[in-house]
Write a protein that holds these residues in place. Structure first.
Motif, PDB file in Angstrom:
ATOM      1  N   VAL A   1      -5.838  49.241  45.012  1.00  0.00           N
ATOM      2  CA  VAL A   1      -5.040  49.524  46.203  1.00  0.00           C
ATOM      3  C   VAL A   1      -4.524  50.956  46.100  1.00  0.00           C
ATOM      4  O   VAL A   1      -4.004  51.373  45.055  1.00  0.00           O
ATOM      5  CB  VAL A   1      -3.883  48.508  46.335  1.00  0.00           C
ATOM      6  CG1 VAL A   1      -2.961  48.880  47.491  1.00  0.00           C
ATOM      7  CG2 VAL A   1      -4.434  47.102  46.530  1.00  0.00           C
ATOM      8  N   ALA A   2      -4.682  51.716  47.172  1.00  0.00           N
ATOM      9  CA  ALA A   2      -4.355  53.142  47.173  1.00  0.00           C
ATOM     10  C   ALA A   2      -2.900  53.419  46.828  1.00  0.00           C
ATOM     11  O   ALA A   2      -2.582  54.473  46.275  1.00  0.00           O
ATOM     12  CB  ALA A   2      -4.712  53.755  48.527  1.00  0.00           C
ATOM     13  N   ASP A   3      -1.999  52.501  47.125  1.00  0.00           N
ATOM     14  CA  ASP A   3      -0.579  52.677  46.802  1.00  0.00           C
ATOM     15  C   ASP A   3      -0.257  52.426  45.333  1.00  0.00           C
ATOM     16  O   ASP A   3       0.865  52.687  44.894  1.00  0.00           O
ATOM     17  CB  ASP A   3       0.273  51.728  47.648  1.00  0.00           C
ATOM     18  CG  ASP A   3       0.266  52.083  49.119  1.00  0.00           C
ATOM     19  OD1 ASP A   3      -0.097  53.228  49.465  1.00  0.00           O
ATOM     20  OD2 ASP A   3       0.628  51.212  49.929  1.00  0.00           O
ATOM     21  N   ASN A   4      -1.204  51.938  44.561  1.00  0.00           N
ATOM     22  CA  ASN A   4      -0.982  51.602  43.158  1.00  0.00           C
ATOM     23  C   ASN A   4      -1.226  52.851  42.298  1.00  0.00           C
ATOM     24  O   ASN A   4      -2.213  52.959  41.574  1.00  0.00           O
ATOM     25  CB  ASN A   4      -1.884  50.440  42.747  1.00  0.00           C
ATOM     26  CG  ASN A   4      -1.495  49.847  41.419  1.00  0.00           C
ATOM     27  OD1 ASN A   4      -0.713  50.410  40.668  1.00  0.00           O
ATOM     28  ND2 ASN A   4      -2.073  48.687  41.119  1.00  0.00           N
ATOM     29  N   ALA A   5      -0.286  53.791  42.379  1.00  0.00           N
ATOM     30  CA  ALA A   5      -0.438  55.093  41.712  1.00  0.00           C
ATOM     31  C   ALA A   5      -0.562  54.960  40.193  1.00  0.00           C
ATOM     32  O   ALA A   5      -1.332  55.703  39.571  1.00  0.00           O
ATOM     33  CB  ALA A   5       0.733  55.998  42.069  1.00  0.00           C
TER      34      ALA A   5
ATOM     35  N   PHE B   1     -15.009  57.406  44.608  1.00  0.00           N
ATOM     36  CA  PHE B   1     -16.225  57.665  45.368  1.00  0.00           C
ATOM     37  C   PHE B   1     -16.144  57.159  46.792  1.00  0.00           C
ATOM     38  O   PHE B   1     -17.116  57.236  47.545  1.00  0.00           O
ATOM     39  CB  PHE B   1     -17.476  57.120  44.653  1.00  0.00           C
ATOM     40  CG  PHE B   1     -17.612  55.623  44.631  1.00  0.00           C
ATOM     41  CD1 PHE B   1     -18.330  54.962  45.625  1.00  0.00           C
ATOM     42  CD2 PHE B   1     -17.054  54.874  43.615  1.00  0.00           C
ATOM     43  CE1 PHE B   1     -18.479  53.575  45.599  1.00  0.00           C
ATOM     44  CE2 PHE B   1     -17.201  53.496  43.575  1.00  0.00           C
ATOM     45  CZ  PHE B   1     -17.905  52.849  44.568  1.00  0.00           C
ATOM     46  N   GLY B   2     -14.992  56.683  47.186  1.00  0.00           N
ATOM     47  CA  GLY B   2     -14.830  56.250  48.565  1.00  0.00           C
ATOM     48  C   GLY B   2     -13.520  55.522  48.764  1.00  0.00           C
ATOM     49  O   GLY B   2     -12.803  55.213  47.810  1.00  0.00           O
ATOM     50  N   ARG B   3     -13.232  55.264  50.041  1.00  0.00           N
ATOM     51  CA  ARG B   3     -12.029  54.514  50.405  1.00  0.00           C
ATOM     52  C   ARG B   3     -12.370  53.579  51.552  1.00  0.00           C
ATOM     53  O   ARG B   3     -13.207  53.901  52.386  1.00  0.00           O
ATOM     54  CB  ARG B   3     -10.895  55.444  50.839  1.00  0.00           C
ATOM     55  CG  ARG B   3     -10.292  56.202  49.669  1.00  0.00           C
ATOM     56  CD  ARG B   3      -9.154  57.081  50.108  1.00  0.00           C
ATOM     57  NE  ARG B   3      -8.575  57.721  48.939  1.00  0.00           N
ATOM     58  CZ  ARG B   3      -7.326  57.571  48.534  1.00  0.00           C
ATOM     59  NH1 ARG B   3      -6.489  56.829  49.223  1.00  0.00           N
ATOM     60  NH2 ARG B   3      -6.886  58.177  47.442  1.00  0.00           N
ATOM     61  N   ASN B   4     -11.688  52.475  51.571  1.00  0.00           N
ATOM     62  CA  ASN B   4     -11.817  51.538  52.665  1.00  0.00           C
ATOM     63  C   ASN B   4     -10.400  51.300  53.205  1.00  0.00           C
ATOM     64  O   ASN B   4      -9.603  50.612  52.573  1.00  0.00           O
ATOM     65  CB  ASN B   4     -12.442  50.226  52.194  1.00  0.00           C
ATOM     66  CG  ASN B   4     -12.680  49.258  53.316  1.00  0.00           C
ATOM     67  OD1 ASN B   4     -12.093  49.367  54.384  1.00  0.00           O
ATOM     68  ND2 ASN B   4     -13.540  48.280  53.079  1.00  0.00           N
TER      69      ASN B   4
ATOM     70  N   SER C   1      -2.713  42.416  53.648  1.00  0.00           N
ATOM     71  CA  SER C   1      -1.609  41.865  52.885  1.00  0.00           C
ATOM     72  C   SER C   1      -0.737  40.972  53.754  1.00  0.00           C
ATOM     73  O   SER C   1      -0.467  41.294  54.907  1.00  0.00           O
ATOM     74  CB  SER C   1      -0.762  43.007  52.319  1.00  0.00           C
ATOM     75  OG  SER C   1       0.467  42.529  51.847  1.00  0.00           O
ATOM     76  N   ARG C   2      -0.292  39.863  53.169  1.00  0.00           N
ATOM     77  CA  ARG C   2       0.657  38.994  53.865  1.00  0.00           C
ATOM     78  C   ARG C   2       2.025  39.662  53.980  1.00  0.00           C
ATOM     79  O   ARG C   2       2.827  39.280  54.819  1.00  0.00           O
ATOM     80  CB  ARG C   2       0.812  37.678  53.103  1.00  0.00           C
ATOM     81  CG  ARG C   2      -0.421  36.812  53.131  1.00  0.00           C
ATOM     82  CD  ARG C   2      -0.224  35.562  52.298  1.00  0.00           C
ATOM     83  NE  ARG C   2      -1.413  34.734  52.316  1.00  0.00           N
ATOM     84  CZ  ARG C   2      -1.618  33.712  51.497  1.00  0.00           C
ATOM     85  NH1 ARG C   2      -0.694  33.386  50.604  1.00  0.00           N
ATOM     86  NH2 ARG C   2      -2.731  33.005  51.568  1.00  0.00           N
ATOM     87  N   MET C   3       2.279  40.654  53.136  1.00  0.00           N
ATOM     88  CA  MET C   3       3.597  41.286  53.090  1.00  0.00           C
ATOM     89  C   MET C   3       3.671  42.627  53.797  1.00  0.00           C
ATOM     90  O   MET C   3       4.684  42.956  54.385  1.00  0.00           O
ATOM     91  CB  MET C   3       4.017  41.468  51.634  1.00  0.00           C
ATOM     92  CG  MET C   3       4.249  40.157  50.914  1.00  0.00           C
ATOM     93  SD  MET C   3       4.501  40.400  49.159  1.00  0.00           S
ATOM     94  CE  MET C   3       3.001  39.682  48.529  1.00  0.00           C
ATOM     95  N   SER C   4       2.594  43.403  53.710  1.00  0.00           N
ATOM     96  CA  SER C   4       2.688  44.780  54.209  1.00  0.00           C
ATOM     97  C   SER C   4       1.612  45.175  55.218  1.00  0.00           C
ATOM     98  O   SER C   4       1.531  46.336  55.583  1.00  0.00           O
ATOM     99  CB  SER C   4       2.648  45.752  53.018  1.00  0.00           C
ATOM    100  OG  SER C   4       1.422  45.610  52.318  1.00  0.00           O
ATOM    101  N   GLY C   5       0.799  44.249  55.649  1.00  0.00           N
ATOM    102  CA  GLY C   5      -0.264  44.604  56.595  1.00  0.00           C
ATOM    103  C   GLY C   5      -1.488  45.135  55.874  1.00  0.00           C
ATOM    104  O   GLY C   5      -1.810  44.703  54.777  1.00  0.00           O
ATOM    105  N   TRP C   6      -2.167  46.077  56.485  1.00  0.00           N
ATOM    106  CA  TRP C   6      -3.416  46.597  55.917  1.00  0.00           C
ATOM    107  C   TRP C   6      -3.153  47.427  54.671  1.00  0.00           C
ATOM    108  O   TRP C   6      -2.210  48.214  54.620  1.00  0.00           O
ATOM    109  CB  TRP C   6      -4.164  47.447  56.945  1.00  0.00           C
ATOM    110  CG  TRP C   6      -4.684  46.639  58.092  1.00  0.00           C
ATOM    111  CD1 TRP C   6      -4.237  46.658  59.377  1.00  0.00           C
ATOM    112  CD2 TRP C   6      -5.742  45.675  58.047  1.00  0.00           C
ATOM    113  NE1 TRP C   6      -4.939  45.761  60.138  1.00  0.00           N
ATOM    114  CE2 TRP C   6      -5.880  45.144  59.350  1.00  0.00           C
ATOM    115  CE3 TRP C   6      -6.580  45.197  57.048  1.00  0.00           C
ATOM    116  CZ2 TRP C   6      -6.817  44.178  59.671  1.00  0.00           C
ATOM    117  CZ3 TRP C   6      -7.524  44.232  57.368  1.00  0.00           C
ATOM    118  CH2 TRP C   6      -7.629  43.736  58.667  1.00  0.00           C
ATOM    119  N   GLN C   7      -4.029  47.264  53.693  1.00  0.00           N
ATOM    120  CA  GLN C   7      -3.975  48.055  52.472  1.00  0.00           C
ATOM    121  C   GLN C   7      -5.294  48.798  52.304  1.00  0.00           C
ATOM    122  O   GLN C   7      -6.365  48.191  52.344  1.00  0.00           O
ATOM    123  CB  GLN C   7      -3.748  47.168  51.242  1.00  0.00           C
ATOM    124  CG  GLN C   7      -2.375  46.539  51.175  1.00  0.00           C
ATOM    125  CD  GLN C   7      -2.247  45.617  49.975  1.00  0.00           C
ATOM    126  OE1 GLN C   7      -3.084  44.747  49.766  1.00  0.00           O
ATOM    127  NE2 GLN C   7      -1.199  45.809  49.191  1.00  0.00           N
TER     128      GLN C   7
END
Length: 181
Positions: free
Chosen positions: A139-143, A157-160, A166-172
């Motif tokens: 997950v992109a927020d998992n620094a 090599f990419g991102r989606n 997420s049930r808590m925060s919407g799209w991840q």
């Protein structure tokens, strides 16, 4: 595949990294359930787990004997506190050189070096199993996790942007990373 190694964690405690066995099914299952409830960074929620303890034991027994898979557990103070796995992405000629890594650790044990130790163990196993490339999604927020993976040599090599809902925060957004072994 079978694996075993002792490591010393950042806090000075001993940690045994070893292949999970069928007899670990209850404890591994419980760790899986708790870890997946504690963070929104993992692929599933506890209520989505379709394995029961018996099927989980069969899965672990198969992994211990497999030449292409491994489930490594981290044991601290006699207790399993995290697991990591190596699985083939495919078995056909065109993609059998690729494996996927997955990891989960109980939140109370974050920041002690267990994640690095588990990832290093998985990469060692992947090389021994003959894989040429390790891949993972994060997950992109998992620094913290992204920093760990980069320090081990993984590259993005990419991102989606709509990979997880997420049930808590919407799209991840999920970052796709790879490492040539």
């Amino acid at each position: 595949m079978r694996y075993r190694r002792d490591v010393v964690l950042k806090d000075g405690n001993a940690c045994l990294l070893r292949s999970a066995e069928a007899s670990d099914a209850r404890e591994c299952f419980d760790v899986f359930q708790v870890a997946h409830a504690e963070t929104d960074y993992l692929l599933t929620y506890p209520d989505e787990n379709s394995l029961d303890e018996g099927r989980f034991a069969d899965e672990l027994a198969g992994r211990a004997e497999s030449p292409r898979c491994v489930e490594v557990c981290a044991v601290v103070g006699g207790k399993i506190v995290g697991t990591a796995s190596v699985d083939p992405i495919g078995r056909r000629f065109k993609n059998r050189h690729r494996c996927e890594l997955g990891i989960s650790i109980l939140c109370a044990y974050w920041g002690r070096g267990i994640g690095r130790a588990l990832m290093e163990a998985c990469l060692e196993c992947a090389r021994q199993m003959g894989y040429g490339q390790a891949e993972l999604e994060v997950v992109a927020d998992n620094a913290r996790a992204i920093g760990l993976y980069r320090s081990l040599g993984f590259v993005e090599f990419g991102r989606n942007p709509l990979a997880f809902r997420s049930r808590m925060s919407g799209w991840q957004e999920v970052v796709l990373m790879r490492l040539e072994l």
